[in-house]
Design an enzyme around this catalytic site. Sequence first.
Site, mmCIF file in Angstrom:
data_model
loop_
_atom_site.group_PDB
_atom_site.id
_atom_site.type_symbol
_atom_site.label_atom_id
_atom_site.label_comp_id
_atom_site.label_asym_id
_atom_site.label_seq_id
_atom_site.Cartn_x
_atom_site.Cartn_y
_atom_site.Cartn_z
ATOM 1 N N ARG A 59 0.807 -1.231 0.000
ATOM 2 C CA ARG A 59 0.000 0.000 0.000
ATOM 3 C C ARG A 59 0.835 1.272 0.000
ATOM 4 O O ARG A 59 0.377 2.315 -0.446
ATOM 5 C CB ARG A 59 -0.998 -0.028 1.148
ATOM 6 C CG ARG A 59 -2.080 -1.066 0.901
ATOM 7 C CD ARG A 59 -3.026 -1.214 2.082
ATOM 8 N NE ARG A 59 -3.843 -2.380 1.911
ATOM 9 C CZ ARG A 59 -3.506 -3.611 2.311
ATOM 10 N NH1 ARG A 59 -2.349 -3.806 2.918
ATOM 11 N NH2 ARG A 59 -4.307 -4.625 2.107
ATOM 12 N N GLU B 244 2.399 -8.315 13.030
ATOM 13 C CA GLU B 244 1.412 -8.642 14.049
ATOM 14 C C GLU B 244 0.829 -10.038 13.866
ATOM 15 O O GLU B 244 0.277 -10.614 14.778
ATOM 16 C CB GLU B 244 0.302 -7.591 14.107
ATOM 17 C CG GLU B 244 -0.319 -7.229 12.800
ATOM 18 C CD GLU B 244 0.452 -6.180 11.988
ATOM 19 O OE1 GLU B 244 -0.121 -5.685 11.020
ATOM 20 O OE2 GLU B 244 1.610 -5.879 12.283
#
Length: 183
Positions: A70, A107
Amino acid sequence: MADVEYLQSIVQRHADFPKKGIDFLDIFPILRDPLAFETLITHFVHHITSQTIPKSLRKKVDVVVGLDARGFLIGPIIALRLGAAFVPVRKKGKLPGECVSATYEKEYGADTFEMQSDAIQPGQSVIVVDDLIATGGSAKAAGELVKRRGGVTIEYLFIIEIMFLKGYQSLDAPAYSIIQNLD
């Protein structure tokens, strides 16, 4: 700020994506709306030109590094507006030529980033851009790549920051995010 509230109202939340227990914050609705996309880019460029550059040693940005994937959507536009180069940091095995690499914990798993070895020259001022900072692992890895090539990261930019994870604490330069997600 009105533009922050405006952008925040467009971001969509998707529960349990990409896996159970993770709420995914989707920036793609911003990109589908030309006014919102322009607001996003203008907000970043204003921040860089009014806050980041005046505080930097060299008073300019030489390179904007965008993180896979992104960061590739906003990084080149910001670089173009600043008159800076754009350098992609990609997942391992996706770039041709000689590369430097850094492994990091995300994560939800481990990964490796690479950058072409000749992409950043010693002493260049660099801004690292991505859509979101959570634990800070991917941004930290990008910062390590910049440092290894002799560049100086002057700021990390994110559209969204997951505040409770405090990912900015692992970074070697100041971080700026437009939207701070508190939950």
